[in-house]
Enzyme design. Structure first.
Site, PDB file in Angstrom:
ATOM      1  N   ASP A   1       0.845  -1.187   0.000  1.00  0.00           N
ATOM      2  CA  ASP A   1       0.000   0.000   0.000  1.00  0.00           C
ATOM      3  C   ASP A   1       0.888   1.246   0.000  1.00  0.00           C
ATOM      4  O   ASP A   1       2.071   1.197   0.341  1.00  0.00           O
ATOM      5  CB  ASP A   1      -0.881   0.042   1.251  1.00  0.00           C
ATOM      6  CG  ASP A   1      -1.754  -1.189   1.395  1.00  0.00           C
ATOM      7  OD1 ASP A   1      -2.318  -1.632   0.383  1.00  0.00           O
ATOM      8  OD2 ASP A   1      -1.864  -1.702   2.528  1.00  0.00           O
TER       9      ASP A   1
ATOM     10  N   ASP B   1      -1.758  -2.413  -4.604  1.00  0.00           N
ATOM     11  CA  ASP B   1      -2.750  -2.840  -3.625  1.00  0.00           C
ATOM     12  C   ASP B   1      -3.560  -1.607  -3.243  1.00  0.00           C
ATOM     13  O   ASP B   1      -4.116  -0.941  -4.101  1.00  0.00           O
ATOM     14  CB  ASP B   1      -2.060  -3.508  -2.440  1.00  0.00           C
ATOM     15  CG  ASP B   1      -3.035  -4.250  -1.540  1.00  0.00           C
ATOM     16  OD1 ASP B   1      -4.203  -4.439  -1.931  1.00  0.00           O
ATOM     17  OD2 ASP B   1      -2.646  -4.649  -0.428  1.00  0.00           O
TER      18      ASP B   1
ATOM     19  N   ASP C   1      -4.604   1.474   4.087  1.00  0.00           N
ATOM     20  CA  ASP C   1      -5.286   0.415   4.843  1.00  0.00           C
ATOM     21  C   ASP C   1      -5.104   0.674   6.330  1.00  0.00           C
ATOM     22  O   ASP C   1      -4.013   1.075   6.778  1.00  0.00           O
ATOM     23  CB  ASP C   1      -4.728  -0.965   4.489  1.00  0.00           C
ATOM     24  CG  ASP C   1      -5.261  -1.492   3.158  1.00  0.00           C
ATOM     25  OD1 ASP C   1      -5.977  -0.741   2.472  1.00  0.00           O
ATOM     26  OD2 ASP C   1      -4.946  -2.640   2.810  1.00  0.00           O
TER      27      ASP C   1
ATOM     28  N   ARG D   1     -13.953   0.984  -2.542  1.00  0.00           N
ATOM     29  CA  ARG D   1     -13.350   1.130  -1.214  1.00  0.00           C
ATOM     30  C   ARG D   1     -13.009   2.586  -0.905  1.00  0.00           C
ATOM     31  O   ARG D   1     -11.853   2.951  -0.751  1.00  0.00           O
ATOM     32  CB  ARG D   1     -12.101   0.257  -1.064  1.00  0.00           C
ATOM     33  CG  ARG D   1     -12.374  -1.219  -1.246  1.00  0.00           C
ATOM     34  CD  ARG D   1     -11.131  -2.047  -0.977  1.00  0.00           C
ATOM     35  NE  ARG D   1     -11.402  -3.466  -1.212  1.00  0.00           N
ATOM     36  CZ  ARG D   1     -10.481  -4.425  -1.074  1.00  0.00           C
ATOM     37  NH1 ARG D   1      -9.256  -4.119  -0.717  1.00  0.00           N
ATOM     38  NH2 ARG D   1     -10.815  -5.678  -1.304  1.00  0.00           N
TER      39      ARG D   1
END
Length: 421
Positions: A202, A242, A246, A299
């Protein structure tokens, strides 16, 4: 009872402050609760230009958790070796070849075999070792009591895998974060109906972090957009990225404010898995305030378990799969957000992924009331989220779509003026 929404105040412009004063601004939302979030205020001030200097500053002369303010000047590249050279795929795994790796799954990508070709076992080993070497190179971990702030308008972290791992009281501000390209992304034939690529890194990951404030940052794929990735199976592009951000494994009291998330597929994931309730239940308290989500596929965010407040954010661009993902045991409180997806309908704003409850108040879709509670109800979601931000912290929500868009488009992102809604 919810208090009446406040009137829009005049905007006070303050260009990104010097590092010493940047930590003095207080966060809104969940990062203001608990022990509060002050970052490295009062500590040593470092100024860094390279990856090596940034790594040294994070170590803080052997006292990594001591208070410190780290000013980033210009571009810091995660692939920069100590001698200044830039490392690439062949430096991490000489002889690795994506085409050869793919050939070992067969033409349809259905099944890996070490014996399909003579090179298969070697390619599998190279992918694994290369991935580990790339991770060791690009991952930089921010310890507790740190302010990491861009100096000026062009401070950038390029291909850095920025992580928080059990750290707390951290501020990350005024930085462009370009998501790393995973040179060794893996193909999983059994992921989904036809298989899926799974990248490892990430732009930023918060693991078991507490009191984290991410403010005036820009998250993007930058120089390496998905549309320019090589072709993989079924004529689709290889996924080398990715997430952008997160937040997982029991992290708590996090605010993401006045930031931009641009041109990415899976942007933000809160909670690492449906089966991680033992770690995440009762945690993952996160606020997203006044952020811009532009051309994000999905997301924005997707939530498991957490009590998440999304307020005065702007979502716009190409029609996504969805914006807000309601996952297992999540409690999303959506307040006065603006969605602009030309040609689409409000169903693009909310998707159910195992969750049961969702509540919106006052959001708009393409200039009209979004009626997201009706959308959620059609998905089988209730509206008893069990919490109200007004009972936890003070916040001032802008009350018209025009005011929200005007503020966010002007102020959200790195290198932009700070303002007061």
């Amino acid at each position: 009872m919810r208090r009446a929404a406040a009137l829009l105040l005049g905007v006070c412009l303050i260009w990104p402050a010097p590092a010493a004063s940047a930590a003095e601004r207080a966060p809104v939302g969940w990062a203001s609760t608990g022990s509060g979030t002050t970052g490295g205020a009062g500590g040593r001030v470092w100024t860094v230009h390279t990856r090596a200097e940034l790594k040294e500053a994070l170590a803080n002369d052997g006292d990594p958790t001591g208070p410190k303010v780290i000013r980033v000047v210009g571009a810091v590249n995660g692939h920069e070796a100590d001698d200044g050279t830039l490392l690439g795929e062949q430096d991490y795994a000489p002889g690795y070849d994506l085409g050869r790796y793919m050939s070992c799954f067969g033409e349809d990508g259905a099944d890996w075999s070490d014996t399909r070709f003579d090179h298969c076992k070697r390619q599998r080993q190279l992918r694994q070792t290369g991935s580990n070497k790339e991770k060791a190179q690009i991952q930089l971990t921010v310890p507790s009591n740190t302010t990491l702030v861009g100096a000026g308008r062009d401070a950038r972290l390029l291909g850095v895998f920025l992580t928080v791992n059990t750290g707390g009281n951290i501020i990350v501000r005024n930085l462009h974060l370009e998501a790393p390209v995973d040179h060794f992304t893996g193909w999983s034939p059994d992921d989904g109906t036809r298989g899926s690529w799974n990248a490892r890194f990430d732009a930023m990951t918060v693991i078991t972090g507490r009191n984290i404030w991410i403010d005036h940052c820009t998250f993007t794929d930058g120089r390496f957009p998905d549309r320019e990735a090589p072709l993989g199976f079924h004529g689709e592009r290889v996924q080398r990225h990715d997430g952008l951000l997160d937040i997982e494994d029991g992290s708590d009291f996090v605010t993401v404010s006045d930031s931009r998330f641009e041109n990415h597929d899976k942007a933000i994931l809160i909670g690492s898995g449906d089966g991680r309730g033992d770690r995440d239940r009762g945690h993952l308290k996160v606020t997203f305030a006044r952020n811009l989500f532009s051309d994000i596929v999905q997301r924005a965010p997707r939530v498991r378990f957490g009590q998440v407040h999304v307020v005065n954010n702007v979502h716009r661009g190409r029609a996504p799969l969805y914006a807000l993902g309601v996952g297992v045991e999540s409690a999303i409180f959506s307040e006065r957000n603006v969605f602009r997806y030309p040609g689409g309908g409000p169903s693009l704003a909310v998707a159910a992924y195992g969750g049961a409850e969702f509540l919106d108040t006052g959001s708009w879709f393409n200039g009209r009331p979004a009626r997201l509670n009706a959308v959620a109800s059609a998905l089988g979601l209730g509206s008893e989220v069990g919490w109200d931000p007004d009972d936890v912290y003070d916040h001032r929500a802008l009350t018209s779509p025009a005011a929200i868009e005007r503020y966010v488009l002007r102020h959200a992102g790195a290198g932009r003026p700070h303002g007061r809604p």
